[in-house]
Design a protein around this motif. Structure first.
Motif, short mmCIF file in Angstrom:
data_model
loop_
_atom_site.label_atom_id
_atom_site.label_comp_id
_atom_site.label_asym_id
_atom_site.label_seq_id
_atom_site.Cartn_x
_atom_site.Cartn_y
_atom_site.Cartn_z
N ALA A 171 25.00 5.02 14.70
CA ALA A 171 23.59 4.62 14.77
C ALA A 171 23.20 4.57 16.23
CB ALA A 171 23.39 3.25 14.11
N TRP A 172 22.04 5.14 16.55
CA TRP A 172 21.57 5.09 17.93
C TRP A 172 20.07 4.93 17.96
CZ3 TRP A 172 22.76 9.68 15.53
CH2 TRP A 172 21.85 10.73 15.63
N HIS A 173 19.57 4.46 19.12
CA HIS A 173 18.14 4.21 19.26
C HIS A 173 17.43 5.54 19.50
CE1 HIS A 173 14.63 1.74 20.21
NE2 HIS A 173 14.33 2.71 21.05
N ALA A 174 16.52 5.90 18.59
CA ALA A 174 15.82 7.18 18.72
C ALA A 174 14.76 7.10 19.79
CB ALA A 174 15.19 7.56 17.39
N ARG A 175 14.72 8.09 20.65
CA ARG A 175 13.69 8.15 21.70
C ARG A 175 12.50 8.98 21.23
NH1 ARG A 175 15.40 6.70 26.83
NH2 ARG A 175 16.95 5.09 26.58
N SER A 176 12.69 9.78 20.20
CA SER A 176 11.58 10.56 19.64
C SER A 176 11.93 10.92 18.21
CB SER A 176 11.33 11.84 20.45
OG SER A 176 12.18 12.88 19.98
N LEU A 177 10.95 11.47 17.49
CA LEU A 177 11.20 11.86 16.09
C LEU A 177 12.27 12.93 16.00
CD1 LEU A 177 7.57 12.04 14.65
CD2 LEU A 177 9.34 10.37 14.05
#
Ligand code: NAP
Length: 562
Positions: A171-177
């Motif tokens: 799981a990672w923090h999305a910076r864009s769609l």
């Protein structure tokens, strides 16, 4: 089948039991007991440890037990060995009634051979000799709350290769769609059961579409305040709003593109429509930052993803011009009137892969007006009725409306912004005589000149010489519900054919302008009609079928009144 897992922070036994029961009632398949908030106490107090054992043994649903360390976003400050000892203890004491899975962080698992050995003693793994298959299985997990880790693929490979690992979780923090597409790629390429999720506001597609791509599970919170990771939807949202139970490998994907889109009613409308008609689609909010480069990169990547089946989108501020430019650049078809208006609100990817950009705003305005014009005027005195079908007067499905009725009609448009432009373009195209009335004269003049219309001050509307009046200003919109862009003077109009009055504002449902117009003897159309009909036209374009417009209308009205 992808399972729906509700994570529960364990603070005390009563709260945990209550949450577990609520998760079961809400339709979850699994719960995750996050024991890290209570781990320190459990290590120092045998009765707390006993309570934890009882919680696991008596869990109403299969459970994952996780003791997340602070260095991986959790709440436990204990050493790796202490955390594994806790899991070991639970595994031993719960034998036969234990967790379905233990979740252990990849970093801890890789740090020490001794620790790995301990993990293998309590968690089943396929590499054992002789092989045995018993619970709990081992989830190896890796989280990054800042962004996509540069070594994401190495981490996933390491987890998949680890002999003790039954499930890979990343799981990672999305910076864009666009980050979501990589999560889908990881799921498609999996060799072991996998959970691949993006966190944060941009990560919602990875959570909703986990089922389309065959993830082991997705996480959903019991309530807004219960999320264990940023961007986690609630069970209610996932099941009711985002059609979780209907999503499958062939589900087509749609969305509303804008910035912001958080408060858009479009996901509720279109998803309710898909459910009502049994169409295999899901509709998501898609926030794309304002610059064209972001729009182009994201839409291009989503359209070209080989598995996603991204088929169309509603497009709103600030991307309506970007959509035109994008579809032109891609060699697609642009609706001529959308080109003249200079804005498109609908993207459609046809079965042959070609793109189409259209504008359903002007069509919604024209058709709502034409429907009302074609309705016979009620006889008798008293206030005129509204043409809102919620009050039982309009058709339940869109039909081909004869726009020839507009030729020669005298139309007063209040405002000179985006909505007014769609109205002026549409009405002049069908031969109406339009006058633009606006606060800023220069804006009125520019709009009028672009479409061969007239212009006049905002307070110079001559109701005696007007067949159709359309408010395209925000005057009267919530919370300024007592304001009106036009003064009817608290009287009935002493004219034979009072104008049809359409307020494009849909919150409140009946604006001050509409109330005054009705009292003056005018027929009225509320803004919800424009909103619902532009969505219905999109639905018909995407699915090839008429939209369940009554369902759309009800969703909007429920949201505004609820
Ligand atoms: P816009 O581009 O910002 O244009 C707003 C227009 O209203 C401008 O011409 C502006 O005049 C005028 N205006 C703003 N505040 C005013 C005030 N206090 N008094 C008089 N005139 C004022 O906005 P838009 O996109 O056209 O949207 C306008 C409204 O249409 C929205 O508020 C919304 O309620 C409605 N709408 C409804 C739907 C629907 O589906 N029902 C869809 C789109 C829009 P100036 O030129 O002087 O600035």
């Amino acid at each position: 089948m992808t399972q729906l897992c509700v994570p529960i922070f364990v603070h005390d036994p009563a709260q945990t039991r209550g949450d577990a029961r609520r998760a079961q009632e809400a339709g979850a398949d699994l719960i995750e007991l996050r024991i890290d908030p209570i781990a320190e106490q459990a290590r120092g107090d045998a009765s707390v440890l006993d309570a934890l054992v009882a919680l696991v043994r008596e869990s109403p649903l299969p459970c994952i037990v996780t003791c997340r360390p602070a260095w991986e976003g959790g709440q436990d400050d204990g050493e790796d060995a202490e955390r594994i000892a806790l899991l070991e203890h639970l595994g031993t004491r719960c034998a036969g009634h234990g967790p379905a899975y233990f979740d252990v962080e990849l970093a801890a698992y890789q740090r020490s051979a001794n620790l790995r050995q301990k993990v293998h003693l309590v968690a089943d793994h396929p590499g054992q000799d002789p092989p045995r298959r018993r619970e709990p299985g081992l989830i190896l997990s890796s989280h990054d709350f800042e962004g996509r880790p540069p070594d994401l693929l190495r981490r996933v490979g390491d987890m998949a290769d680890a002999e003790g690992c039954r499930v890979v979780k990343v799981a990672w923090h999305a910076r864009s769609l666009r980050d979501n597409l990589e999560a889908f790629e990881l799921l498609a390429a999996r060799h072991k059961p996998t959970i691949a999720l993006c966190m944060g506001a941009f990560g919602l597609p990875s959570r909703v579409l986990a089922k389309k791509f065959g993830a082991l599970l997705t996480f959903a919170a019991l309530g807004d305040a219960d999320a264990t990771a940023p961007g986690q939807p609630t069970v209610e949202q996932l099941k009711t709003l985002y059609r979780w139970d209907h999503i499958g490998p062939d589900t087509k994907v749609y969305g509303v593109i804008g910035d912001p889109v958080g408060h858009s009613m479009s996901p509720a409308i279109h998803n309710a429509g898909f459910t009502a008609t049994g169409y295999d689609g899901v509709y998501l909010p898609m926030r794309i930052p304002p610059e064209y480069e972001h729009f182009k990169a994201t839409v291009d990547a989503w359209l070209n993803d080989p598995r996603l089946e991204f088929r169309g989108a509603s497009v709103t501020i600030p991307h309506k011009q970007h959509l035109l430019r994008f579809v032109r650049e891609q060699g697609g078809e642009v609706e001529p009137l959308a080109e003249r208006i200079g804005a498109a609100n609908t993207l459609h990817r046809r079965d042959d892969g070609t793109l189409y950009a259209g504008n359903t705003d002007y069509a919604a305005l024209l058709d709502a007006v034409c429907d009302a014009l074609n309705e016979p005027r009620p006889s008798g005195s008293g206030p005129a009725p509204s043409s809102s079908p919620s009050q039982g007067s309009a058709p339940s499905r869109p039909r081909l409306v004869d726009r020839e009725a507009l030729a020669g009609k005298r139309v007063a448009v209040l405002g000179a912004g985006g909505a007014a432009r769609a109205a002026v373009a549409g009405f002049t195209h069908y031969g109406a005589h339009v006058t633009v009335h606006n606060r800023t004269p220069d804006h009125a003049r520019a709009l009028a000149e672009a479409f061969d219309a007239n212009h006049a001050p905002l307070d110079a509307v001559d109701l005696d010489q007007t067949d159709i009046l359309i408010n395209c200003t925000p005057v009267g919109m919530h919370p300024n519900v007592d304001a009106s862009p036009l003064d009817f003077g608290h009287r009935a109009l002493d004219i034979e054919n009072p104008p049809l009055v359409f307020d494009t504002i849909y919150n409140p449902h009946e604006t001050r302008l509409l109330c005054d117009a009705k009292a003056a003897g005018c027929r009225t159309i509320p803004g919800v009609e424009m909103f619902v009909r532009q969505a219905a036209a999109q639905y018909a374009l995407w699915t090839g079928h008429d939209a369940p417009i009554d369902v759309f209308r009800q969703v909007v009205i429920d949201r505004m009144t609820g």
